[in-house]
Scaffold this active site. Structure first.
Site, PDB file in Angstrom:
ATOM      1  N   ASP A 257      41.562  38.530   4.268  1.00  0.00           N
ATOM      2  CA  ASP A 257      40.332  39.204   4.687  1.00  0.00           C
ATOM      3  C   ASP A 257      40.295  39.525   6.165  1.00  0.00           C
ATOM      4  OD1 ASP A 257      39.527  37.585   2.315  1.00  0.00           O
ATOM      5  OD2 ASP A 257      39.138  36.110   3.873  1.00  0.00           O
TER       6      ASP A 257
ATOM      7  N   ASP B 186      38.748  33.176   4.329  1.00  0.00           N
ATOM      8  CA  ASP B 186      39.766  32.215   4.759  1.00  0.00           C
ATOM      9  C   ASP B 186      40.790  32.842   5.693  1.00  0.00           C
ATOM     10  OD1 ASP B 186      41.116  33.751   2.992  1.00  0.00           O
ATOM     11  OD2 ASP B 186      41.412  32.190   1.488  1.00  0.00           O
TER      12      ASP B 186
ATOM     13  N   ASP C 165      33.584  35.680   0.971  1.00  0.00           N
ATOM     14  CA  ASP C 165      34.686  35.957   0.090  1.00  0.00           C
ATOM     15  C   ASP C 165      34.596  34.889  -0.999  1.00  0.00           C
ATOM     16  OD1 ASP C 165      37.156  37.003  -0.796  1.00  0.00           O
ATOM     17  OD2 ASP C 165      38.151  35.260   0.090  1.00  0.00           O
TER      18      ASP C 165
END
Lengths: 636, 123
Positions: free
Chosen positions: A528, A524, A331
């Protein structure tokens, strides 16, 4: 009676027989009252040291089970009972076989217990970090309160050198805090009012007060301990094969031992004593102890070592998954970058653009919003009240100010409303500089742009380089537009970019990538979670939030990208060690049984029952030592 | 003659081992007893876990009481890999293990070396 005590009894009773084995051939000195003395000593061994084996073997037999105790019990009882029969008929006896085997098997168990204690020490060490009490503000005065009585909302005082008892937020004062024990971070971290502190870390310099936010079993340390505990008892899928084999293993060995006896006695015409010794050697060498120890000990050491570095591995399945990862998807925000974007450029009337944007964004929770609000605050521009606030996921926000509509967002929000040529060109220029550009407008017309940039972490370049060196494909996934994403990716060396992805679609992209090979997702954990769960291996980074601990297969306590490399390396090392252990345990048994059965007598290769007992003891010990060596293997 | 007897004896013994250890058997299963919104079941540890399967009701706090009669080192520990439980069982003493019954399913447990198995069914 403990294993150790049984071993000592067995050893003391066996020693005279061991001495006789040497003195008799050399000096012709035997034990006084030879056979009867041996009988007495061995009976002692069988009654005291071997009794638990026999007890369990019998109890297990009644439940239609068989285990290593069955093999030891039958093997030694066979030698013992045959020797009594032989003694009464004045034939050669083999009492020492039974006594020595018991002694060696117990020696193996004693060593194993000792080393296993060392392997499982990681949890005790973590729990030992817990502060026992703390100075809590109660009724206006500071009193010492035991750890269990601290409640959420308590204000605690921490002096230099003291341990911070629970998780919380600093309300007064500042200090440097040594968080090495929880995060593995070497340097003390400076913290001020408003910063979060972690329980069980050590305050090094200043005195401060903090408000407890998590106590008891909810603290980060408690959660880490819980996770490590679960990981250490979990089983890698590879273990299932082993389980199936070990269920039929012992009865099969019993059959092989009977066949060994029959072949030697009936077909090859050996005397009963020789045939029996071969059969007993088969029973003893086949004890599957090493097989049972191969996985748990390696898991224990591997996950324990990870926990010390702030790398929490959830279970054995994760280890196995990490072993054949081909692609690592990151990410962008908060993972590759610091996640703290700042406003770098404003196009248009600075005050007007910023005032409008800040008014809309001060109610938003988007990370970009914080950058805009912070910039406005620094220029002392106060936000105005808005109505009809709406956040459109992945696009931006809209609202009404003083009756007119206003928006802040990306090109997708604008839809068909194109920017004028000048703004369009400015936007291109800023995006080429790897900046995220938001369009600020009123009544469907753009009045300006705000450029925001989030810089990559210091550790990103080194981590990506190391991952590529391991032969992994690196991909960055982000809601940002292609050009911004590409610029960041180029800066850190990431191979591919998947840009303009709505947060909800990240999981779908991960699934798409999975068609080409196993995928690890690094994020994190805040937005997500679905992608972390969808990936073959979810690595949740930083902050140690509950969500991260829930959704990640591996949780990195620190916000350091290098830990991704270390986590993958540690997982692979641990899994390889499990495979190596299993391989040796299997080889040991499969090679040992034919030798013990006397298949290689023609080559002069035999295995007496005593040697089989000794070899069995050391096979268990060698597997445990092999696992312990994981603590020393190089990771990066 | 002696050899023939040994041969017959060995064949019988092997047949017995195959029948005793490999033939399918119904596992004994028991349901926990309920009292004051709690449920409890006792498992005797003696050369195996008896009864082998314990059925628990979902959502009711449960404890499994292990009564270890077997001194063998194999039963020193009891491990529930899916529930994250790893306890040391004292010999000739009852030891209660709390089971989280929030999720239905079958949970295997075993001794420390994974040689003996038992099962908890939550439904």
């Amino acid at each position: 009676m403990s294993v150790k005590a049984r071993f000592i009894v067995s050893l003391i009773l066996s020693l005279p027989m061991l001495a006789e084995m040497m003195t008799k051939p050399l000096f012709g000195i035997g034990l006084p009252g030879h056979t009867w003395t041996m009988f007495t000593l061995t009976t002692g061994v069988m009654a005291v040291a071997a009794w638990p084996f026999i007890h369990t073997a019998w109890a297990a037999f009644r439940n239609h089970h068989a285990n290593m105790d069955t093999l030891v019990a039958i093997g030694t009882l066979a030698a013992y009972i045959y020797s009594i029969y032989a003694m009464l008929n004045h034939q050669p006896v083999f009492f020492e076989v039974a006594a020595f085997v018991i002694t060696f098997v117990l020696l193996g168990q004693v060593l194993e217990e000792t080393i296993k204690g060392r392997a499982s020490g990681a949890i005790e060490k973590l729990l030992g970090l817990q502060a026992k009490d703390a100075e809590v503000l109660r009724g206006g005065t500071v009193v010492r309160v035991p750890f269990a009585e601290i409640v959420i909302g308590d204000i605690l005082r921490v002096k230099p050198g003291q341990k911070i008892a629970v998780d919380g937020v600093i309300t007064e004062g500042s200090s440097a805090i040594d968080e090495a024990m929880v995060t593995g971070e070497g340097m003390p971290v400076s913290k001020k009012t408003g910063d979060a502190v972690i329980g069980s870390t050590i305050n090094t310099s200043g005195t401060f007060m903090f408000r407890a936010t998590k106590v008891g079993n909810d603290t980060l340390l408690a959660q880490i301990v819980d996770m490590v505990k679960r990981a250490q008892v979990s089983r890698a899928p590879i273990q299932k094969t082993v389980d199936t084999i070990s269920n039929i293993f012992v009865p099969t060995v019993l059959i092989v031992a009977i066949l060994t006896f029959v072949v030697w006695f009936v077909l090859l015409g050996a005397d009963a004593a020789t045939a029996m010794l071969f059969a007993v050697a088969v029973l003893i060498i086949a004890c599957p102890c090493a097989l049972g120890l191969a996985t748990p000990t390696a898991l224990m050491v591997g996950t324990g070592r990870g926990a010390k570095m702030g790398i929490l591995i959830k279970n054995g399945e994760v280890l196995e998954a990490a072993n054949d990862i081909q692609t690592v998807v990151f990410d962008k925000t908060g993972t590759i970058t610091l996640g703290k974007p700042v406003v770098t450029d404003i196009v248009g009337d600075e005050n007007a653009v910023l005032a409008l944007a800040a008014s809309l964004e001060h109610v938003s929770e988007h990370p970009l919003a914080a950058a805009i609000v912070e910039k406005a605050e620094s220029l002392e521009i106060a936000p105005q009240d808005v109505t009809d606030f709406q956040a459109i996921e992945g696009k931006g926000v809209t609202a009404h100010i003083n009756g007119s509509s206003a928006f802040v967002g990306n090109a997708k929000l604008l839809g068909n409303n194109v920017l004028d040529v000048k703004l369009e060109r400015e936007m291109q220029r800023l995006q080429d500089e790897a900046k995220t550009v938001v369009i600020v407008g009123r009544n469907d017309r753009a009045i300006g742009l705000i450029a925001i940039q989030d810089t990559p972490k210091d550790t990103a370049v080194a981590a990506i380089t190391a991952l590529k060196k391991r032969g992994l494909r690196t991909i960055m996934i982000t809601g940002d537009n292609e050009r911004v994403a590409r610029a960041i990716a180029d800066a850190v060396g990431i191979d591919e970019v998947i840009a303009e992805v709505l947060p909800g679609d990240k999981a779908d992209h991960v699934k798409l990538l999975q068609q080409k090979g196993k995928v690890a997702f690094v994020g994190d954990g805040i937005n997500d979670a679905p992608a972390l769960a969808a990936a073959d291996l979810g690595i949740a980074m930083g902050s140690g939030t509950d969500i991260a601990i829930e959704s990640g297969g591996i949780v990195l306590v620190k916000n350091n990208l290098q830990d991704v490399v270390r986590a993958l390396a540690l997982s692979q090392k641990t899994f390889n060690r499990i495979k190596l252990n299993l391989f040796w345990a299997f080889i040991y048994n499969t090679a040992g049984i034919p030798i013990a059965a006397g298949l290689f007598v023609w080559a002069g290769l035999t295995l007496s029952p005593e040697l089989a007992g000794l070899a069995m003891a050391f096979s268990s010990v060698s597997v445990v030592i092999s696992s312990l060596l994981l603590n020393r293997s190089k990771l990066v | 003659m002696e050899k023939l007897l040994v041969l017959i004896g060995a064949a019988l013994l092997i047949g017995f081992i195959v029948w005793w250890f490999f033939s399918k058997r119904d596992n004994q299963s028991t349901e926990a007893t309920m009292s004051d919104d709690k449920q409890q079941a006792e498992v005797t540890v003696n050369g195996g876990y008896v009864p082998n399967t314990v059925v628990l009701k979902q959502g009711v706090p449960a404890s499994l009481v292990f009564d270890r009669k077997d001194p063998s080192g194999c039963f020193n520990e009891v491990v529930f890999p899916d529930l994250g439980i790893h306890e040391t069982l004292p010999v000739n003493e009852k030891f209660a293990v709390e089971i989280d019954t929030s999720k239905a399913g079958e949970y295997q447990y075993s001794c420390g070396m994974n040689m003996f198995h038992g099962k908890v069914v939550i439904k």
